[in-house]
Motif scaffolding. Structure first.
Motif, PDB file in Angstrom:
ATOM      1  N   GLU A   5       0.831  -1.205   0.000  1.00 15.45           N
ATOM      2  CA  GLU A   5       0.000   0.000   0.000  1.00 15.45           C
ATOM      3  C   GLU A   5       0.867   1.257   0.000  1.00 15.45           C
ATOM      4  O   GLU A   5       0.577   2.219  -0.700  1.00 15.45           O
ATOM      5  CB  GLU A   5      -0.940   0.009   1.210  1.00 15.45           C
ATOM      6  CG  GLU A   5      -2.088  -0.972   1.113  1.00 15.45           C
ATOM      7  CD  GLU A   5      -3.004  -0.693  -0.062  1.00 15.45           C
ATOM      8  OE1 GLU A   5      -3.316   0.486  -0.312  1.00 15.45           O
ATOM      9  OE2 GLU A   5      -3.393  -1.660  -0.736  1.00 15.45           O
ATOM     10  N   LYS A   6       1.940   1.252   0.773  1.00 15.36           N
ATOM     11  CA  LYS A   6       2.847   2.399   0.830  1.00 15.36           C
ATOM     12  C   LYS A   6       3.524   2.613  -0.520  1.00 15.36           C
ATOM     13  O   LYS A   6       3.670   3.745  -0.977  1.00 15.36           O
ATOM     14  CB  LYS A   6       3.881   2.213   1.937  1.00 15.36           C
ATOM     15  CG  LYS A   6       3.311   2.410   3.319  1.00 15.36           C
ATOM     16  CD  LYS A   6       4.385   2.287   4.367  1.00 15.36           C
ATOM     17  CE  LYS A   6       3.796   2.495   5.747  1.00 15.36           C
ATOM     18  NZ  LYS A   6       4.813   2.434   6.800  1.00 15.36           N
ATOM     19  N   ILE A   7       3.931   1.528  -1.154  1.00 14.08           N
ATOM     20  CA  ILE A   7       4.568   1.626  -2.472  1.00 14.08           C
ATOM     21  C   ILE A   7       3.566   2.186  -3.487  1.00 14.08           C
ATOM     22  O   ILE A   7       3.899   3.056  -4.297  1.00 14.08           O
ATOM     23  CB  ILE A   7       5.112   0.251  -2.924  1.00 14.08           C
ATOM     24  CG1 ILE A   7       6.298  -0.152  -2.054  1.00 14.08           C
ATOM     25  CG2 ILE A   7       5.498   0.280  -4.403  1.00 14.08           C
ATOM     26  CD1 ILE A   7       6.787  -1.571  -2.283  1.00 14.08           C
ATOM     27  N   LYS A   8       2.332   1.699  -3.406  1.00 20.82           N
ATOM     28  CA  LYS A   8       1.293   2.169  -4.319  1.00 20.82           C
ATOM     29  C   LYS A   8       1.036   3.669  -4.126  1.00 20.82           C
ATOM     30  O   LYS A   8       0.936   4.428  -5.099  1.00 20.82           O
ATOM     31  CB  LYS A   8       0.013   1.376  -4.077  1.00 20.82           C
ATOM     32  CG  LYS A   8      -1.106   1.709  -5.014  1.00 20.82           C
ATOM     33  CD  LYS A   8      -2.330   0.857  -4.718  1.00 20.82           C
ATOM     34  CE  LYS A   8      -3.491   1.303  -5.573  1.00 20.82           C
ATOM     35  NZ  LYS A   8      -4.710   0.555  -5.280  1.00 20.82           N
ATOM     36  N   GLU A  14       4.268  10.153  -6.998  1.00 24.84           N
ATOM     37  CA  GLU A  14       5.323  10.433  -7.982  1.00 24.84           C
ATOM     38  C   GLU A  14       4.734  10.725  -9.356  1.00 24.84           C
ATOM     39  O   GLU A  14       5.165  11.651 -10.043  1.00 24.84           O
ATOM     40  CB  GLU A  14       6.301   9.254  -8.073  1.00 24.84           C
ATOM     41  CG  GLU A  14       7.241   9.137  -6.900  1.00 24.84           C
ATOM     42  CD  GLU A  14       8.188  10.319  -6.806  1.00 24.84           C
ATOM     43  OE1 GLU A  14       8.786  10.705  -7.825  1.00 24.84           O
ATOM     44  OE2 GLU A  14       8.316  10.862  -5.694  1.00 24.84           O
ATOM     45  N   ARG A  15       3.745   9.942  -9.758  1.00 25.93           N
ATOM     46  CA  ARG A  15       3.102  10.174 -11.066  1.00 25.93           C
ATOM     47  C   ARG A  15       2.404  11.533 -11.093  1.00 25.93           C
ATOM     48  O   ARG A  15       2.482  12.254 -12.086  1.00 25.93           O
ATOM     49  CB  ARG A  15       2.102   9.061 -11.359  1.00 25.93           C
ATOM     50  CG  ARG A  15       2.762   7.764 -11.734  1.00 25.93           C
ATOM     51  CD  ARG A  15       1.728   6.726 -12.127  1.00 25.93           C
ATOM     52  NE  ARG A  15       2.341   5.429 -12.248  1.00 25.93           N
ATOM     53  CZ  ARG A  15       1.944   4.339 -11.613  1.00 25.93           C
ATOM     54  NH1 ARG A  15       0.905   4.385 -10.797  1.00 25.93           N
ATOM     55  NH2 ARG A  15       2.571   3.201 -11.789  1.00 25.93           N
ATOM     56  N   GLU A  20       2.339  17.213 -12.917  1.00 28.29           N
ATOM     57  CA  GLU A  20       2.333  18.642 -12.574  1.00 28.29           C
ATOM     58  C   GLU A  20       3.579  19.344 -13.099  1.00 28.29           C
ATOM     59  O   GLU A  20       3.497  20.457 -13.609  1.00 28.29           O
ATOM     60  CB  GLU A  20       2.207  18.810 -11.057  1.00 28.29           C
ATOM     61  CG  GLU A  20       0.835  18.441 -10.532  1.00 28.29           C
ATOM     62  CD  GLU A  20       0.752  18.414  -9.016  1.00 28.29           C
ATOM     63  OE1 GLU A  20       1.796  18.569  -8.330  1.00 28.29           O
ATOM     64  OE2 GLU A  20      -0.375  18.227  -8.501  1.00 28.29           O
ATOM     65  N   ARG A  21       4.756  18.693 -12.993  1.00 29.20           N
ATOM     66  CA  ARG A  21       5.991  19.280 -13.526  1.00 29.20           C
ATOM     67  C   ARG A  21       5.895  19.445 -15.036  1.00 29.20           C
ATOM     68  O   ARG A  21       6.262  20.476 -15.587  1.00 29.20           O
ATOM     69  CB  ARG A  21       7.204  18.420 -13.167  1.00 29.20           C
ATOM     70  CG  ARG A  21       7.749  18.610 -11.785  1.00 29.20           C
ATOM     71  CD  ARG A  21       9.114  17.962 -11.592  1.00 29.20           C
ATOM     72  NE  ARG A  21       9.187  16.569 -12.011  1.00 29.20           N
ATOM     73  CZ  ARG A  21       8.860  15.514 -11.252  1.00 29.20           C
ATOM     74  NH1 ARG A  21       8.430  15.697 -10.035  1.00 29.20           N
ATOM     75  NH2 ARG A  21       8.976  14.287 -11.721  1.00 29.20           N
TER      76      ARG A  21
END
Length: 91
Positions: A5-8, A14-15, A20-21
């Motif tokens: 869950e933390k990785i997800k 990150e995505r 946004e960048r």
């Protein structure tokens, strides 16, 4: 399961940050392009609003109504195109 869950959640964040960048970079590129492409330039002794160094509307034309401004812009473009091609149109 908590690790997955933390990785997800991390991947999702990150995505989102990447999107946004990229959006911010696109906006900055468009702003830069507008400054490069839209200018005020002198052409035949008169200052024109230009796009890509092509004179479109004389400076005093910014207060005209749209049909008049459009007609003058088209005429200015034709004159510029004729001059660029090295000939005068016979009208």
């Amino acid at each position: 399961m908590k690790i997955l869950e933390k990785i997800k959640l991390w991947l999702s964040a990150e995505r989102k940050a990447r999107r946004e960048r990229k959006a911010a970079q696109k906006v900055a590129a468009l702003e830069r392009e507008s400054k490069e492409r839209v200018q005020a330039r002198e052409f035949n002794g008169e200052v024109y609003l230009c796009y890509n160094n092509v004179p479109l509307v004389p400076a005093d034309g910014l207060s005209w109504d749209i049909p008049t401004t459009l007609a003058v812009a088209r005429e200015a473009w034709l004159k510029w195109k004729e001059k660029e091609a090295g000939y005068e149109a016979h009208r």
